[in-house]
Design a protein around this motif. Structure first.
Motif, PDB file in Angstrom:
ATOM      1  N   ILE A  43       4.217   5.695   3.678  1.00  0.00           N
ATOM      2  CA  ILE A  43       3.515   6.840   4.093  1.00  0.00           C
ATOM      3  C   ILE A  43       4.743   7.953   3.683  1.00  0.00           C
ATOM      4  O   ILE A  43       5.617   7.793   4.283  1.00  0.00           O
ATOM      5  CB  ILE A  43       2.847   6.766   5.333  1.00  0.00           C
ATOM      6  CG1 ILE A  43       1.901   5.649   5.643  1.00  0.00           C
ATOM      7  CG2 ILE A  43       2.369   8.143   5.708  1.00  0.00           C
ATOM      8  CD1 ILE A  43       1.576   5.775   7.092  1.00  0.00           C
ATOM      9  N   VAL A  95      -5.467   4.626   8.671  1.00  0.00           N
ATOM     10  CA  VAL A  95      -4.507   3.603   8.092  1.00  0.00           C
ATOM     11  C   VAL A  95      -4.145   2.569   9.172  1.00  0.00           C
ATOM     12  O   VAL A  95      -4.074   1.397   9.238  1.00  0.00           O
ATOM     13  CB  VAL A  95      -3.430   4.152   7.520  1.00  0.00           C
ATOM     14  CG1 VAL A  95      -2.439   2.977   7.369  1.00  0.00           C
ATOM     15  CG2 VAL A  95      -3.877   4.899   6.181  1.00  0.00           C
ATOM     16  N   CYS A 116      -2.381  12.176  -2.854  1.00  0.00           N
ATOM     17  CA  CYS A 116      -3.437  13.084  -2.607  1.00  0.00           C
ATOM     18  C   CYS A 116      -2.650  14.532  -2.323  1.00  0.00           C
ATOM     19  O   CYS A 116      -1.633  14.649  -1.626  1.00  0.00           O
ATOM     20  CB  CYS A 116      -4.317  12.949  -1.270  1.00  0.00           C
ATOM     21  SG  CYS A 116      -5.580  13.937  -0.972  1.00  0.00           S
ATOM     22  N   TRP A 154       2.650  -0.667   4.558  1.00  0.00           N
ATOM     23  CA  TRP A 154       2.323   0.927   4.093  1.00  0.00           C
ATOM     24  C   TRP A 154       3.545   1.641   3.913  1.00  0.00           C
ATOM     25  O   TRP A 154       4.212   1.724   4.867  1.00  0.00           O
ATOM     26  CB  TRP A 154       1.215   1.346   4.970  1.00  0.00           C
ATOM     27  CG  TRP A 154      -0.088   1.035   4.686  1.00  0.00           C
ATOM     28  CD1 TRP A 154      -0.780  -0.091   5.046  1.00  0.00           C
ATOM     29  CD2 TRP A 154      -1.108   1.725   4.237  1.00  0.00           C
ATOM     30  NE1 TRP A 154      -2.117  -0.357   4.973  1.00  0.00           N
ATOM     31  CE2 TRP A 154      -2.321   0.914   4.374  1.00  0.00           C
ATOM     32  CE3 TRP A 154      -1.059   2.826   3.432  1.00  0.00           C
ATOM     33  CZ2 TRP A 154      -3.572   1.170   3.727  1.00  0.00           C
ATOM     34  CZ3 TRP A 154      -2.352   3.215   2.770  1.00  0.00           C
ATOM     35  CH2 TRP A 154      -3.556   2.605   2.731  1.00  0.00           C
ATOM     36  N   CYS A 186     -10.943   6.343   0.888  1.00  0.00           N
ATOM     37  CA  CYS A 186      -9.903   5.393   0.278  1.00  0.00           C
ATOM     38  C   CYS A 186      -9.007   4.452   1.215  1.00  0.00           C
ATOM     39  O   CYS A 186      -8.438   3.585   0.893  1.00  0.00           O
ATOM     40  CB  CYS A 186      -8.927   6.414  -0.511  1.00  0.00           C
ATOM     41  SG  CYS A 186      -9.719   7.276  -2.020  1.00  0.00           S
ATOM     42  N   VAL A 187      -8.810   4.992   2.332  1.00  0.00           N
ATOM     43  CA  VAL A 187      -8.232   4.206   3.203  1.00  0.00           C
ATOM     44  C   VAL A 187      -9.190   3.358   4.149  1.00  0.00           C
ATOM     45  O   VAL A 187      -8.587   2.761   5.093  1.00  0.00           O
ATOM     46  CB  VAL A 187      -7.090   5.199   4.177  1.00  0.00           C
ATOM     47  CG1 VAL A 187      -6.034   5.756   3.057  1.00  0.00           C
ATOM     48  CG2 VAL A 187      -7.732   6.150   4.909  1.00  0.00           C
ATOM     49  N   ILE A 194      -2.224   5.753  -3.194  1.00  0.00           N
ATOM     50  CA  ILE A 194      -2.817   6.800  -3.085  1.00  0.00           C
ATOM     51  C   ILE A 194      -1.988   8.028  -3.152  1.00  0.00           C
ATOM     52  O   ILE A 194      -0.946   8.024  -2.606  1.00  0.00           O
ATOM     53  CB  ILE A 194      -3.865   7.155  -1.919  1.00  0.00           C
ATOM     54  CG1 ILE A 194      -4.508   5.887  -1.647  1.00  0.00           C
ATOM     55  CG2 ILE A 194      -4.404   8.160  -1.577  1.00  0.00           C
ATOM     56  CD1 ILE A 194      -5.125   5.618  -0.325  1.00  0.00           C
ATOM     57  N   LEU A 227       0.937  12.143   0.535  1.00  0.00           N
ATOM     58  CA  LEU A 227       0.085  13.060   0.991  1.00  0.00           C
ATOM     59  C   LEU A 227       0.976  14.632   0.906  1.00  0.00           C
ATOM     60  O   LEU A 227       2.302  14.513   1.097  1.00  0.00           O
ATOM     61  CB  LEU A 227      -0.152  13.320   2.258  1.00  0.00           C
ATOM     62  CG  LEU A 227      -0.942  11.934   2.683  1.00  0.00           C
ATOM     63  CD1 LEU A 227      -1.392  11.957   4.276  1.00  0.00           C
ATOM     64  CD2 LEU A 227      -2.317  11.815   1.606  1.00  0.00           C
ATOM     65  N   LYS A 274       0.772  -1.297   0.036  1.00  0.00           N
ATOM     66  CA  LYS A 274       0.158  -0.031   0.104  1.00  0.00           C
ATOM     67  C   LYS A 274       0.850   1.251   0.064  1.00  0.00           C
ATOM     68  O   LYS A 274       1.819   1.232   0.654  1.00  0.00           O
ATOM     69  CB  LYS A 274      -0.936  -0.120   1.304  1.00  0.00           C
ATOM     70  CG  LYS A 274      -1.863  -1.194   1.584  1.00  0.00           C
ATOM     71  CD  LYS A 274      -3.003  -1.146   0.560  1.00  0.00           C
ATOM     72  CE  LYS A 274      -3.854  -2.175   0.889  1.00  0.00           C
ATOM     73  NZ  LYS A 274      -5.305  -2.200  -0.035  1.00  0.00           N
ATOM     74  N   LEU A 319     -10.530  10.896   0.588  1.00  0.00           N
ATOM     75  CA  LEU A 319      -9.633  10.390   0.986  1.00  0.00           C
ATOM     76  C   LEU A 319      -9.890   9.161   2.305  1.00  0.00           C
ATOM     77  O   LEU A 319      -9.001   8.120   2.152  1.00  0.00           O
ATOM     78  CB  LEU A 319      -8.439  11.447   1.366  1.00  0.00           C
ATOM     79  CG  LEU A 319      -6.945  10.915   1.999  1.00  0.00           C
ATOM     80  CD1 LEU A 319      -6.336   9.877   1.106  1.00  0.00           C
ATOM     81  CD2 LEU A 319      -6.144  12.225   2.163  1.00  0.00           C
ATOM     82  N   LEU A 335       0.582   5.627   0.454  1.00  0.00           N
ATOM     83  CA  LEU A 335       0.149   6.762   0.715  1.00  0.00           C
ATOM     84  C   LEU A 335       0.897   8.146   0.833  1.00  0.00           C
ATOM     85  O   LEU A 335       1.736   8.145   1.533  1.00  0.00           O
ATOM     86  CB  LEU A 335      -0.625   6.534   2.214  1.00  0.00           C
ATOM     87  CG  LEU A 335      -1.380   8.082   2.462  1.00  0.00           C
ATOM     88  CD1 LEU A 335      -2.757   8.369   1.778  1.00  0.00           C
ATOM     89  CD2 LEU A 335      -1.866   7.948   4.148  1.00  0.00           C
TER      90      LEU A 335
END
Length: 354
Positions: free
Chosen positions: A306, A291, A252, A304, A238-239, A250, A76, A72, A235, A74
Motif C-alpha cells: 500500500i 483490504v 487510483c 499487499w 476493486c478491493v 490498483i 492511492l 496485490k 475503488l 494499492l
C-alpha cells in the motif's frame, strides 16, 4: 531634473524592487522547505528527499519478490497535495511560539485516517519526496500529468513523453508506449489491473496506452468518470473479494485537494484545501479497511503493498513551477523495507539534487 536622468532613476528603482521581490520569494520558499523538513514524522531528511519515480521501483520489487503469496498493489494518490498538509493529520513534533504542535484545524491526530493507520497499525513509514525532475537535465512541470506519469512509469518526462499537461490539438505530452505504466506491465503478465481518476485529461495523456490495451485485450481498464465519488465507489469494489471489479494492481487518484487548491489556495491557511486533504485521507482509510478485512489478508495468503503519494504541491492557486512548494511531496507505505537507501536524494535542496 532632466528626463533622461529621471528615467534612469525610475528604471533603477524598478530593478531594485524586482530584485528585492525575487530575494523575498526565494527566502520564503527556502523557509517552506526548511519548515516541512523539520517535521519529525518523516523517516528521511529534507536533503534526502526521494524522487517520486521510485514508487514504480517499489511496486516492481514487491511484485517480483516471490514468497508464495498472492501479490496485490494499492497505490492511492492525493492530487495536488503539499507535504505540509500532513501536519493536519499527524502531529508534527514541531512547536510554535506558544509551545503547541504546528498544524491548522481542530484535530491533527485524525482517528479514521489512512496515513495514521498505515504508520500506527501497519508498521509503515512516511518519507519526503519530490516532483518535477531531479536536475535541469530532466526538469518537468510540477503538474498532474507529468507527476503521475513519472510515478507510474518510473522515469521523468524526457523518457516517457510527458513533461507537462497534455494538449490534444498539438498532440503533445502524450505518454509513449516505450515506457509502460506498472499497471500495463502487470496486465501483460496476467494480473487484473486498473487506473482510476476523475480528471478527463488523463484520457489524452494515456491515449496510446488505452488504445493498446483495447486492441491487445489486456486485463486492464482505465476508469475515468466525472467525479471522485464515482471513483471511490468503484475503488471499494476493486478491493472487495468476489466483486466483478476486483483487481490485483490498483492505481487510483483523488482530485479534491487539487480542485480546492486551484479554487482558493494551496496552503494550510485555507480550510477548504485542508479539509479536502483530510477527506481524501478518510476515504483512503475506508478503502484500506476493506483490504485488511479480506480473508486473504487476514489468513496471510495475500501480500499487499500500500502506497499513498502525491503528484505535486502548489503555491497560491497554481502549480507547475520549479519551487519547493510545488516540488515537495511525500511517499507513505506499509512496506518501508522497499524504500532503499539508494533511493534517498543526494544533497537535495528543494529544487534539485546536487
Amino acid at each position: 531634473m532632466k528626463k533622461g536622468k529621471l528615467l534612469f532613476i525610475i528604471v533603477g528603482l524598478c530593478t531594485l524592487i524586482a530584485m528585492m521581490t525575487l530575494c523575498l520569494t526565494g527566502c520564503n520558499q527556502g523557509k517552506y522547505f526548511e519548515q516541512v523538513s523539520s517535521y519529525t514524522f518523516w523517516e528521511n531528511e529534507g536533503s534526502e528527499s526521494i524522487a517520486q519515480t521510485h514508487v514504480y521501483d517499489m511496486v516492481k520489487e514487491h511484485m517480483e519478490n516471490e514468497n508464495g503469496k498472492v501479490k496485490k498493489v494499492l497505490v492511492l494518490g492525493f492530487d495536488g497535495t503539499r507535504a505540509e498538509t500532513m501536519v493536519n493529520i499527524r502531529p508534527s513534533g514541531v512547536k510554535d511560539e506558544n509551545g503547541n504542535d504546528i498544524y491548522s484545524g481542530d484535530n491533527p491526530k485524525a482517528k479514521f485516517s489512512a496515513v495514521n493507520y498505515i504508520v500506527d497499525d501497519l508498521g509503515g513509514k512516511m518519507y519526503l519526496a519530490y516532483a518535477g525532475g531531479s536536475n535541469k537535465d530532466n526538469f518537468q512541470a510540477t503538474s498532474t500529468a507529468p507527476g503521475w506519469a513519472a510515478i507510474t512509469t518510473g522515469c521523468w518526462g524526457v523518457e516517457n513523453g510527458v513533461i507537462d499537461n497534455p494538449d490534444a490539438e498539438k498532440n503533445t505530452n502524450i505518454k509513449n508506449l516505450k515506457k509502460k505504466t506498472f499497471m500495463l506491465e502487470y496486465a501483460e503478465k496476467g494480473y487484473n489491473t486498473t487506473f482510476m481518476a476523475s480528471w478527463s485529461a488523463h484520457r489524452i495523456t494515456y491515449r496510446e496506452e488505452i488504445m493498446y490495451v483495447d486492441v491487445a485485450q489486456k486485463p486492464m481498464d482505465y476508469y475515468i468518470p466525472e467525479n471522485d465519488y464515482l471513483v471511490h465507489e468503484r475503488l471499494l469494489s476493486c478491493v472487495t473479494e468476489g466483486s466483478a471489479y476486483e483487481k490485483d494492481v490498483i492505481f487510483c487518484i483523488y482530485d479534491w485537494a487539487d480542485h480546492n487548491g486551484h479554487g482558493s489556495g494551496f496552503t494550510n491557511d485555507n480550510k477548504n484545501y485542508v479539509n479536502a486533504v483530510r477527506n481524501n485521507d478518510n476515504l483512503m482509510y475506508e478503502v484500506i479497511q476493506q483490504v485488511v478485512n479480506r480473508e486473504g489478508y487476514k489468513n496471510e495468503t495475500e501480500d499487499w503493498l500500500i502506497i499513498l503519494t502525491a503528484d505535486h504541491g502548489g503555491i497560491k492557486q497554481w502549480h507547475g513551477e520549479q519551487n519547493p512548494e510545488c516540488r515537495t511531496t511525500f511517499i507513505i507505505t506499509n512496506k518501508p523495507s522497499l524504500v532503499k537507501t539508494e533511493y534517498y536524494g543526494k544533497n537535495y535542496d528543494g529544487y534539485e539534487e546536487n
